[in-house]
Design an enzyme around this catalytic site. Structure first.
Site: not given
Ligand code: OAD
Length: 247
Positions: A71, A103, A120, A128, A131, A190-191
């Site tokens: 990644r 992100n 996150h 580590c 420690c 974008g969440t």
């Molecule tokens: P997701 O993958 O769950 O959601 C991504 C969102 O972005 C969706 O609602 C899409 O519709 C939207 N999207 C896609 N393309 C886009 C664009 N061009 N512009 C705007 N929005 C767009 O991602 P997160 O909500 O970030 O956590 O996920 C949250 C967390 O779940 C992550 O940080 C990660 C994951 O498991 C950990 O790893 C702790």
């Protein structure tokens, strides 16, 4: 996207002296970084239980490291997109701005934002397990053991990324909550709103009086409650919005 709603959201941003931004994987989609959920999402081909939990790391740290190295390589090839650029411009133009991002890709900082809380963690760091000292994430190909060792105590290092089942680092949520409380506008980008603490931050901002804007091509539980759901990709919507703000 409705032009009228865009104008109303722009007017709120024009008047704002304090802005709280919450971002998720969608803001980096147009930089070429896959989101987590949905078709083609990162979790589609992988099980997070075997890669992003403390149990997975205890069972096979090499497998976890190889996945994160892959990644990190992907992220290294990506650049901030116009959505990130607009958020950097917002920080330069509005007196109080905090970006709370889910992100780990570092693209907000690369776009020029300084006031960033990485809820996150970050792919730029490792930590580590014993420690807890931080060190830069390893670069280049894996030569021998994929698990780096701590330079101070020789214990295993792990990616400095929050895993499922772990709690947020002390102080992180409090810092974001303080910004949410005083915000005139809360901009969510974008969440999918599937992970609760970032959603709770946005709702906290709204409950404390912020105007809530959600930028997402899809409807989410959060976009349904937003004052303005601006529908579309952030790389297009945010530049249009910012142009109308004219700050
Ligand atoms: P997701 O993958 O769950 O959601 C991504 C969102 O972005 C969706 O609602 C899409 O519709 C939207 N999207 C896609 N393309 C886009 C664009 N061009 N512009 C705007 N929005 C767009 O991602 P997160 O909500 O970030 O956590 O996920 C949250 C967390 O779940 C992550 O940080 C990660 C994951 O498991 C950990 O790893 C702790």
């Amino acid at each position: 996207m409705g032009g009228e709603l865009l104008d109303i959201a722009a007017a709120r941003l024009r008047e704002a002296s304090s802005l709280f931004v919450v971002t998720g994987a969608g803001i980096s989609a147009e930089s070429g970084i896959p989101t987590f959920r949905g078709a083609g999402g990162l979790w589609e081909g992988f099980s997070f239980q075997s890669l992003a939990t403390p149990e997975a790391f205890a069972e096979d740290p090499g497998r976890v490291w190889r996945w994160y190295r892959w990644r990190a390589e992907q992220y290294g090839e990506c650049l901030p997109n116009p959505g990130h650029d607009v958020i950097a411009q917002m920080e330069a133009a509005i007196p109080e701005v905090l970006i709370a991002t889910q992100n780990v890709d570092g693209l907000h900082r690369r776009a020029g934002n300084v006031n960033v809380v990485e809820l996150h963690g970050s792919i730029a760091d490792m930590r580590c397990v014993a420690c807890e000292r931080l060190a830069p994430f390893p670069q280049g190909a894996i030569v021998d053991d994929p698990v780096p060792r701590c330079a101070h105590c020789t214990a295993a290092m792990r990616p400095h990324i929050l895993w499922f089942g772990e709690t947020y680092w002390p102080g992180i949520l409090e810092q974001a909550q303080a910004a949410a409380r005083q915000a005139d506008v809360c901009l969510v980008v974008g969440t999918s709103a599937q992970v609760w603490p970032p959603v709770a931050l946005a709702l906290h901002a709204r409950d404390c009086g912020a105007y809530l804007i959600d930028v997402n091509p899809e409807v989410t539980d959060l976009s349904r409650t937003a004052d303005a759901h601006l529908i579309g990709p952030s790389g297009t919507v945010l530049p249009e919005l910012w142009e109308r703000v004219g700050r």
